[in-house]
Each structure stands twice: as C-alpha cells, then as structure tokens.
Design a protein around this motif. Structure first.
Motif, PDB file in Angstrom:
ATOM      1  N   TRP A 184      -2.254  -0.286 -18.196  1.00 45.00           N
ATOM      2  CA  TRP A 184      -3.294  -0.242 -17.169  1.00 45.00           C
ATOM      3  C   TRP A 184      -3.028   0.867 -16.144  1.00 45.00           C
ATOM      4  CZ3 TRP A 184      -4.152  -6.103 -15.669  1.00 45.00           C
ATOM      5  CH2 TRP A 184      -4.941  -6.698 -16.662  1.00 45.00           C
ATOM      6  N   TYR A 185      -1.808   0.915 -15.659  1.00 44.08           N
ATOM      7  CA  TYR A 185      -1.461   1.847 -14.568  1.00 44.08           C
ATOM      8  C   TYR A 185      -0.464   2.881 -15.063  1.00 44.08           C
ATOM      9  CZ  TYR A 185      -3.454  -2.145 -12.098  1.00 44.08           C
ATOM     10  OH  TYR A 185      -4.264  -3.174 -11.693  1.00 44.08           O
ATOM     11  N   TYR A 186      -0.815   3.516 -16.182  1.00 42.27           N
ATOM     12  CA  TYR A 186       0.116   4.389 -16.869  1.00 42.27           C
ATOM     13  C   TYR A 186       0.732   5.468 -15.978  1.00 42.27           C
ATOM     14  CZ  TYR A 186       2.001   7.283 -20.565  1.00 42.27           C
ATOM     15  OH  TYR A 186       2.837   8.011 -21.343  1.00 42.27           O
ATOM     16  N   PRO A 187      -0.070   6.252 -15.204  1.00 40.72           N
ATOM     17  CA  PRO A 187       0.547   7.306 -14.376  1.00 40.72           C
ATOM     18  C   PRO A 187       1.542   6.746 -13.357  1.00 40.72           C
ATOM     19  CG  PRO A 187      -1.835   7.582 -14.480  1.00 40.72           C
ATOM     20  CD  PRO A 187      -1.538   6.242 -15.062  1.00 40.72           C
ATOM     21  N   ALA A 188       1.218   5.581 -12.779  1.00 40.47           N
ATOM     22  CA  ALA A 188       2.117   4.970 -11.798  1.00 40.47           C
ATOM     23  C   ALA A 188       3.429   4.543 -12.455  1.00 40.47           C
ATOM     24  CB  ALA A 188       1.444   3.760 -11.148  1.00 40.47           C
ATOM     25  N   PHE A 189       3.335   4.019 -13.679  1.00 39.51           N
ATOM     26  CA  PHE A 189       4.545   3.561 -14.364  1.00 39.51           C
ATOM     27  C   PHE A 189       5.413   4.746 -14.791  1.00 39.51           C
ATOM     28  CE2 PHE A 189       4.699  -1.082 -15.472  1.00 39.51           C
ATOM     29  CZ  PHE A 189       3.825  -1.460 -14.467  1.00 39.51           C
ATOM     30  N   LYS A 200       0.108   1.525  -7.158  1.00 38.90           N
ATOM     31  CA  LYS A 200       0.441   0.716  -8.339  1.00 38.90           C
ATOM     32  C   LYS A 200       1.895   0.903  -8.765  1.00 38.90           C
ATOM     33  CE  LYS A 200      -3.687  -0.903  -8.581  1.00 38.90           C
ATOM     34  NZ  LYS A 200      -3.890  -2.202  -7.900  1.00 38.90           N
ATOM     35  N   THR A 201       2.580   1.891  -8.180  1.00 41.11           N
ATOM     36  CA  THR A 201       4.012   2.005  -8.491  1.00 41.11           C
ATOM     37  C   THR A 201       4.752   0.754  -7.995  1.00 41.11           C
ATOM     38  OG1 THR A 201       4.364   3.195  -6.418  1.00 41.11           O
ATOM     39  CG2 THR A 201       4.102   4.533  -8.410  1.00 41.11           C
ATOM     40  N   GLU A 202       4.136   0.068  -7.017  1.00 42.65           N
ATOM     41  CA  GLU A 202       4.747  -1.171  -6.535  1.00 42.65           C
ATOM     42  C   GLU A 202       4.790  -2.221  -7.655  1.00 42.65           C
ATOM     43  OE1 GLU A 202       2.945  -2.488  -2.906  1.00 42.65           O
ATOM     44  OE2 GLU A 202       4.594  -3.856  -2.436  1.00 42.65           O
ATOM     45  N   VAL A 203       3.765  -2.185  -8.534  1.00 42.39           N
ATOM     46  CA  VAL A 203       3.761  -3.100  -9.682  1.00 42.39           C
ATOM     47  C   VAL A 203       4.921  -2.755 -10.613  1.00 42.39           C
ATOM     48  CG1 VAL A 203       2.440  -3.937 -11.664  1.00 42.39           C
ATOM     49  CG2 VAL A 203       1.257  -3.357  -9.529  1.00 42.39           C
ATOM     50  N   TYR A 204       5.120  -1.432 -10.819  1.00 45.54           N
ATOM     51  CA  TYR A 204       6.245  -1.015 -11.667  1.00 45.54           C
ATOM     52  C   TYR A 204       7.562  -1.538 -11.098  1.00 45.54           C
ATOM     53  CZ  TYR A 204       9.891   1.770 -13.774  1.00 45.54           C
ATOM     54  OH  TYR A 204      11.045   2.134 -14.410  1.00 45.54           O
ATOM     55  N   PHE A 205       7.757  -1.327  -9.791  1.00 45.07           N
ATOM     56  CA  PHE A 205       9.034  -1.749  -9.199  1.00 45.07           C
ATOM     57  C   PHE A 205       9.167  -3.270  -9.138  1.00 45.07           C
ATOM     58  CE2 PHE A 205       9.062   2.682  -7.663  1.00 45.07           C
ATOM     59  CZ  PHE A 205      10.301   3.035  -8.166  1.00 45.07           C
ATOM     60  N   SER A 206       8.038  -3.985  -8.986  1.00 41.69           N
ATOM     61  CA  SER A 206       8.100  -5.452  -9.043  1.00 41.69           C
ATOM     62  C   SER A 206       8.649  -5.894 -10.390  1.00 41.69           C
ATOM     63  CB  SER A 206       6.710  -6.063  -8.852  1.00 41.69           C
ATOM     64  OG  SER A 206       6.188  -5.720  -7.608  1.00 41.69           O
ATOM     65  N   LEU A 207       8.093  -5.301 -11.474  1.00 43.67           N
ATOM     66  CA  LEU A 207       8.548  -5.680 -12.807  1.00 43.67           C
ATOM     67  C   LEU A 207       9.973  -5.197 -13.054  1.00 43.67           C
ATOM     68  CD1 LEU A 207       5.204  -5.130 -14.686  1.00 43.67           C
ATOM     69  CD2 LEU A 207       6.519  -7.241 -14.696  1.00 43.67           C
ATOM     70  N   TYR A 208      10.296  -4.002 -12.518  1.00 44.02           N
ATOM     71  CA  TYR A 208      11.663  -3.492 -12.656  1.00 44.02           C
ATOM     72  C   TYR A 208      12.663  -4.470 -12.043  1.00 44.02           C
ATOM     73  CZ  TYR A 208      15.820  -0.777 -11.449  1.00 44.02           C
ATOM     74  OH  TYR A 208      17.111  -0.368 -11.284  1.00 44.02           O
ATOM     75  N   LEU A 232      12.836   0.713 -22.357  1.00 44.33           N
ATOM     76  CA  LEU A 232      11.500   0.474 -21.797  1.00 44.33           C
ATOM     77  C   LEU A 232      11.409   0.922 -20.341  1.00 44.33           C
ATOM     78  CD1 LEU A 232      10.442  -2.969 -23.314  1.00 44.33           C
ATOM     79  CD2 LEU A 232       9.559  -0.705 -23.863  1.00 44.33           C
ATOM     80  N   LEU A 233      12.440   0.652 -19.541  1.00 42.58           N
ATOM     81  CA  LEU A 233      12.366   0.981 -18.117  1.00 42.58           C
ATOM     82  C   LEU A 233      12.783   2.421 -17.839  1.00 42.58           C
ATOM     83  CD1 LEU A 233      13.834  -2.284 -16.563  1.00 42.58           C
ATOM     84  CD2 LEU A 233      11.461  -1.546 -16.460  1.00 42.58           C
ATOM     85  N   TYR A 234      13.835   2.892 -18.514  1.00 44.98           N
ATOM     86  CA  TYR A 234      14.428   4.185 -18.158  1.00 44.98           C
ATOM     87  C   TYR A 234      13.908   5.346 -18.997  1.00 44.98           C
ATOM     88  CZ  TYR A 234      18.096   1.739 -15.485  1.00 44.98           C
ATOM     89  OH  TYR A 234      18.779   0.975 -14.586  1.00 44.98           O
ATOM     90  N   LEU A 235      13.717   5.088 -20.315  1.00 46.40           N
ATOM     91  CA  LEU A 235      13.619   6.228 -21.233  1.00 46.40           C
ATOM     92  C   LEU A 235      12.220   6.653 -21.645  1.00 46.40           C
ATOM     93  CD1 LEU A 235      16.573   5.446 -23.673  1.00 46.40           C
ATOM     94  CD2 LEU A 235      16.555   7.019 -21.743  1.00 46.40           C
ATOM     95  N   ILE A 236      11.327   5.676 -21.939  1.00 47.77           N
ATOM     96  CA  ILE A 236      10.117   6.061 -22.689  1.00 47.77           C
ATOM     97  C   ILE A 236       9.124   6.888 -21.889  1.00 47.77           C
ATOM     98  CG2 ILE A 236      10.229   4.178 -24.380  1.00 47.77           C
ATOM     99  CD1 ILE A 236       8.198   2.664 -22.754  1.00 47.77           C
ATOM    100  N   SER A 237       9.308   7.006 -20.567  1.00 50.29           N
ATOM    101  CA  SER A 237       8.333   7.806 -19.802  1.00 50.29           C
ATOM    102  C   SER A 237       8.920   9.132 -19.345  1.00 50.29           C
ATOM    103  CB  SER A 237       7.858   7.013 -18.593  1.00 50.29           C
ATOM    104  OG  SER A 237       7.367   5.777 -18.998  1.00 50.29           O
ATOM    105  N   ARG A 238      10.025   9.538 -19.940  1.00 48.00           N
ATOM    106  CA  ARG A 238      10.690  10.767 -19.498  1.00 48.00           C
ATOM    107  C   ARG A 238       9.768  11.961 -19.486  1.00 48.00           C
ATOM    108  NH1 ARG A 238      14.344  11.450 -15.914  1.00 48.00           N
ATOM    109  NH2 ARG A 238      13.664   9.350 -15.465  1.00 48.00           N
TER     110      ARG A 238
END
Lengths: 250, 112
Positions: free
Chosen positions: A65-70, A176-184, A242-248
C-alpha cells in the motif's frame, strides 16, 4: 496384549523398577516420553509461527500500500549491523545445537561451554539491537507524538536518506513511514522479547549444567529449549531480508 | 502379570521413536551452509532485480529455514508423526497467509 490394555491395567508400581526416576510410568520408554515432550514443544512453536505470520502478513500488505514510504523507511536501517546480528544469531543456533549434542553424549564441559557461548552471542545480539533502537530514538523515528518525518520530506538533511539517494516525499506518503517503523518495532521487538525470555531460560539451564545437571540422560529441557532457540533464529532469518534488504534499490 | 508388560520393551513396535543423535560434523556443514546463504542474500540485495529482489530474498530465507528445521531441529531424523505435524502446521500457515493476501490482492481487481 495391546498397549491400551497395558495402560489401563498397569498400576503405579506393578513392575520392577529397572528404569530411571525421570521416566514417568505412563510412558512405555524414555524415547516415547521425549517424543511426547518434543511434540508438545512443536505444537507451541507452530502457534508462535501463526503469531509471527500475522505480523509478516501485515508487513507485506502495508508494504504494497505505502511502497515509497516503506522503501525510504528501510533505507534508515544499517545493513552492516543487521548482517552482523544475523551472523551472531546463526552462530548461536550452531552453539546451541552443539549444546544439545553435548547433553546427548553426556559431555559436561561441552554442554557448559556451548551454553555460555550461546548466552554471550544472544546478549551480543540484543546489545546491537539496542544500538539500532537508540539511533531511531535520536532521529525521532519511534512512532508516536515525537515522530518526525524530517528525514523523508527533506532527505538531504539526513545522512542515511542522502546515502540511499532518496527523493523528497510528499507529506502524505512521508507520514506513512510511521507505519513502517511501527511494524519494524513490533516485529523486531517481539523477536527481542523472545530472545530475552530465551536468555533467562539459558541462565537457568547454565546454572544447573555447571552443577552437573543433564548428565543423567534426562535432557528433554535442553532439547526443547534448543527447538525454541532455533525457532527464534528462523524468525530472524525472515525478518532480516524483509526489513533490511529487499528495498535497497528502489 | 509379567506378560502384560512386555510392551515395556522399548524395541517392541517403537522403532520410529529411537533417538538419533546428530553429530558436530552435520551441524558444522549446516552452519556453513547458513553462512553461505546469509552472504548470498546480502549480495543479492545489492543487485538490481526489480520485483525479483524480494522473491530471491524470501526464497533464500525459506531454504535457510528448511535447513534449520531439518537438521538443527532434528525433523529429518524424527518420526512420521512429527514430520506430519510440522508439515500440517506449515500448510495451515500458508492457507492463513495466502487467503489473507488473496483478499487484499483481489478486492480492487482491475482498478490499478
């Protein structure tokens, strides 16, 4: 005579005691007792897999949903620290496996040193996790009232975002980066909680092992703790990419 | 009374539950394989593969997790009951995750 008849007719002390004290009367053999304990442990671990599975599913859906933010959020994580932690955890799984082998083959020193190594590696993992959390705290990347989108609306002001070549993001997506960090924090935090529980159990086991425990063949606790520790390792094996690598790249 | 307890013999019909001790050599090989897998997944993250980056990362993670389950967690040497239980758990897990994701994928079908 089938085994069911044995189970119903065998009273508590109706046979010679040619078995160790830790073998319960309702089990045919120590092997059966061990397998029953491991079976129960596996059922518990399967519920744990379902629990973490919910978090992973939430992560996958929100990432879509929030790909750029993630992508921008994951650029804030240090691959070096994450890789080093992966190394620590995999090594600790190996030392724990060696601990189980030492217990099975009644090697007192081997068991004690394996548990010490596992303990040190586990604490090392949490130490590095603390360094990572502290950096998030200082940059106001902890979800809540103090959360700041500074690094995402103005990437040139942020060393990590600049290094990753992030483009400035609209406020809507940056929030929406807050959603990323919530899940992180939810995922790594639950993982860390499992590590802390594991370390507490390790301390108790080490305390007993130093005093000559687990050398009488009654090693179900060591074996089942091993299963738990390896499970925590498996969760990290998925969390790390999932958290560190796939969005490099994006 | 003694014939009632002949099943106390651990070898009577319980061959599957016999303990198999996995040794340091096996653990060492699996440990090395896990390290190689970690190096591969980190290396792959620096390659530009577009949509394939997450696929490759999850594939390597699945292989590593399988090695841990089979060897560190002894499932390769366990009874059929244990194998079936772990398999059933994994199957249920995939059903739950797969069906949840299929709902999100298909709800706005064609509108993207």
């Amino acid at each position: 005579m089938d085994s069911h008849a044995v189970a119903t007719t065998a009273d508590a002390h109706g046979h010679e005691h040619d078995h160790p004290a830790y073998l319960r009367h309702h089990f045919v053999s120590y092997e059966q007792q061990t397998e029953t304990a491991s079976f129960g442990m596996w059922l518990f671990l399967l519920t744990e897999i379902m629990f973490f599975g919910g978090l992973f599913t939430a992560y996958l859906i929100y990432r879509n949903w929030y790909y750029p933010a993630f992508v921008a959020g994951s650029h804030q994580l240090s691959i070096t620290l994450g890789s080093f932690n992966t190394l620590l955890l995999i090594t600790s799984s190996f030392t724990m496996a060696m601990g189980v082998w030492s217990a099975e083959t009644k090697r007192h020193k081997g068991l004690v040193w394996s548990l010490i190594a596992t303990l040190i590696l586990g604490i090392g993992f949490l130490g590095i996790k603390t360094v990572e959390y502290k950096e998030k705290w200082e940059k106001h990347h902890i979800p809540g009232d103090t959360f700041s989108v500074q690094s995402f609306v103005n990437p040139s002001s942020d060393a990590e975002a600049k290094a990753a070549g992030d483009k400035p993001m609209g406020l809507d997506m940056a929030r929406k980066t807050e959603v990323y960090f919530s899940l992180y924090f939810a995922m790594t935090g639950m993982h860390a909680l499992h590590m802390i529980i594991g370390i507490a159990l390790l301390c108790g086991m080490l305390f007993k092992a130093v005093r000559g425990g687990y050398m009488d063949g009654n090693i179900a606790f060591v074996e089942n703790f091993g299963l738990y520790w390896h499970f925590v390792d498996i969760v990290w094996i998925f969390l790390f990419p999932l958290l560190y690598l796939i969005s490099r790249h994006q | 009374m003694s014939e009632e307890f002949q099943n106390h013999d651990p070898n009577s019909g319980h061959t599957e539950t016999e303990q198999h001790i996995v040794g340091p050599a096996t653990y060492g090989i699996i440990f090395a394989a896990l390290l190689v897998g970690t190096a591969l997944t980190i290396g792959a993250s620096y390659l530009e593969m577009g949509a394939w980056n997450p696929v490759v990362a999850i594939l390597i993670a699945c292989i590593k997790a399988t090695l841990v389950v089979l060897f560190f967690m002894h499932i390769k040497y366990s009874s059929k009951l244990m194998k079936l239980t772990v398999g059933a758990g994994l199957f249920t897990f995939l059903i739950l995750v797969g069906m949840s994701l299929s709902d999100y994928i298909s709800r706005a079908w064609g509108q993207w």
